[in-house]
Design a protein around this motif. Sequence first.
Motif, PDB file in Angstrom:
ATOM      1  N   HIS A  30       0.846  -1.173   0.000  1.00  0.00           N
ATOM      2  CA  HIS A  30       0.000   0.000   0.000  1.00  0.00           C
ATOM      3  C   HIS A  30       0.891   1.237   0.000  1.00  0.00           C
ATOM      4  O   HIS A  30       2.047   1.143   0.384  1.00  0.00           O
ATOM      5  N   THR A  31       0.380   2.388  -0.408  1.00  0.00           N
ATOM      6  CA  THR A  31       1.163   3.623  -0.322  1.00  0.00           C
ATOM      7  C   THR A  31       1.576   3.836   1.137  1.00  0.00           C
ATOM      8  O   THR A  31       0.744   3.729   2.019  1.00  0.00           O
ATOM      9  N   HIS A  41       1.619  -1.234  -6.817  1.00  0.00           N
ATOM     10  CA  HIS A  41       0.568  -1.477  -5.853  1.00  0.00           C
ATOM     11  C   HIS A  41      -0.566  -2.260  -6.493  1.00  0.00           C
ATOM     12  O   HIS A  41      -1.584  -2.475  -5.890  1.00  0.00           O
ATOM     13  N   GLY A  45      -4.850  -3.386   2.676  1.00  0.00           N
ATOM     14  CA  GLY A  45      -5.255  -2.451   1.630  1.00  0.00           C
ATOM     15  C   GLY A  45      -4.870  -2.927   0.251  1.00  0.00           C
ATOM     16  O   GLY A  45      -4.775  -2.149  -0.684  1.00  0.00           O
TER      17      GLY A  45
END
Lengths: 284, 284, 285
Positions: free
Chosen positions: B41-42, B202, B242
């Motif tokens: 995830h970021t 991602h 996520g």
Amino acid sequence: MIRDITIGQYYQTKSVIHRLDPRVKLLGTLLFIIALFTYNNPVGYIIGIIFLCTVIKLSHVPFKFITKGLKGIILILCFTVLINLFLTPGTPIIAFWKITITYEGLAVAFSMILRLTMLIMGSSIVTLTTTPNNLTDGLEKGMGFMKIFRVPVGDVAMMMSIALRFIPILLEETDRIMKAQLARGADFESGNIVKKAKALVPVLVPLFVSAFRRAGDLAMAMEARCYRGGDGRTKMKPLVYKKRDAIAYIILFTFVIVSIWLGRWSVITDFFRSIYMNLFGCPL
Amino acid sequence: MPLILDHVCQIYNADTETPVKALDDVNLVIPEGQFIGVIGHTGSGKSTLIQHMNGLILPTSGSVYFNGRDITDKDFDKKELRKHVGLVFQYPEHQLFETDVFEDVCFGPKNMGMSKKETELAAFEALRKVSFPEDLYYASVFELSGGQKRRAAIAGVLAMKPDFLILDEPTAGLDPVGRCEILDMVSELHRSAGITIILVSHSMEDVAMYVERVIVMDKGRVAYDDVPREVFSHSEELEQMGLAIPEPAKITRELLKRGFDVDPGVLTSSEAADSIYKALTKNR
Amino acid sequence: MSMDIVKTDNLVFEYIRRDDEGNPVDVTTALDHVNIDVKQGEFVGILGHNGSGKSTFAKHLNAILYPTDGTVIVNGMNTTDDDKLWDVRSSAGMVFQNPDNQIIGQVVEEDVGFGPENLGVPTKEIWSRVEESLRAVGMLEYRLKSPSRLSGGQKQRVSIAGVLAMHPKCIILDEPTAMLDPSGRKEVVRAIRGLNDVEKMTVILITHYMDEVVHADRIFVMDKGKVVMQGTPKEIFSDVPALKALRLDVPGPTRIAWELKQKGIPLPDGILTCEELVREIEKCR
């Protein structure tokens, strides 16, 4: 390096000074600076220092934070001191080779140090206690009279606030581009100044390209949101003077008048001279 | 000569009240010849991770070994490391700065101290490898399309002839066909030139089809490090991080729950269709 | 209700490249006789790969670009009518691709207030508009944050709120998710759908991600400046080969359904979501 500059930085906390209208703070700084340069005796400086310290105390900004801003001007400070110390004519204290240090020089140098440090600290206080937004709003409103001279105050204020908004973005971008070029073997550290400057080309060109692209995008986004210059705009957060601002103005003006009056050496000496004259019937 | 990360930690803002643990005890061995996907995830630390691999960021604690040597040693030549471990940043086209494509691709090898002839040869070879259109070799960077710019930028790193090639989100902002083209090209680099590829993304779907090993980063730690099939079998955990598992796998998983005899580890839609087809026809 | 918010009639746009003396050297037709109409309350998706002309089209709706030929009518106004420029712009709000390059304020709520400030809305009403807009995109709790502290998806939601606060008739989103990660994409798409479902806002979503428009009322597919396909998502997505030929990616479930159909499994056309596919496969058992 960039982090050392406290001017323009905001210190988040709650205090009376933070809550003051930015126009009060801006005018206050201006008057403070003017007052500083009129003093010619220690009394003025003492009042000035007391005033500055009180404001700093009230602002809840740590003293260390304010002095940090002085680091940036140390060079300028030393330079002015040296110039004044050696180049002011008057009664010599020490003389060797071609250099003479005079009483007057010493006094001027000392007062220059005081003035400059107090000036920087005073203006740091404003930026530390006012959000950039508030500051531009204050400038816009405070400079409103300039509109008579066809200065587009609103647009200038908008430009300032956009510049402030994009500084962190562009800093981040610089970092990213530098890293990308480092990964391609660029070397920013070795070599002389010319070589170092040349090494920055691969960073500056993409940075400018990106800044222009961003500027174009932003202009389009602003137009799409109906920005058409400062005229006819309403404000979400208009500046309104409160009671505390009035009190602050009163304190400010009192300080300025009193300190300038007492701070002028001639005023005091003349005063004592006249008493002496009256008492003893001859000049001092 | 493998790349080894040994107990690597990276803490940002260590001296403030809010330290950020960007990497937390990361241990990885990256042998030559692999095609690895790094997903997260970021903010999971994947960008920080890859910058440790070519010495752009040095670990707060722990070590990175390349070719048996600790890259944090004072006398370690980082330029040499960057020649062997090429890093292509996200949106790499933003780093282009020369007047034409060819010149820009030459920047890396020139920095590596190659002779003019070697440099040009390397640049040609790199542009050919990324299948950059020949008639645009001397075109201005501004005349290129988004996909072409990206190829040119990747060629700029490839021209240094790295043994390891790290690509951070090489498909970001491209349309579906552009994405496929870039990924196919990277895959071809791995297959024909034998370059070790580390692909950061991602998007699971991008990674699933190509890589032989997936490293999942979460909150600065390595959450999973295994073959794609195994990693994707942890669908619930991945979703909590996520990360969405590829849709084909999501569908077969759902069908499996409902009693179909399908393979939950499929990676592509054709594999899913095959598996579902088999299950449906077997039941008949 | 069936009034057209946006209607283009044979819209043509040509980029003319000129040499140093200003003589035209090259003409690129970016839009070629485009006819698109959007009704009030509709959710319209415009699909196309990079360079298909979809962004150029978007810029016409906000009078950032003017047609070379043909007309663009927004909320009953011709975009070339100079007197109506600001009315056009305030009725067709735009959200752009790059979240960093369209946020003007240094505090979330101030950015949302920027549009209404420009329109000369009274202070008190700006505050209520800002609040309702931020609430509509679920960003109310971030109102005092600095935009630079937000994620990409959150920034885009702030941008959407900024447009909402101008009370537009429709919102045009020009690839709002192209620079976001999957979770950012999801939250923005959810916010957009919410606007259409709950606030009945007319939405024109321009994207190259097919899965973002499966819930749209109608879809237009653009290629080389032309509208090459139009219809409901079901109609559009049932023609997988045509979409592939247009360099577009088909949503995963649709692709699997199509492949199964090629193998002879009797699935209906135009399956769009995972749930639908699973349901249909169960029927085949």
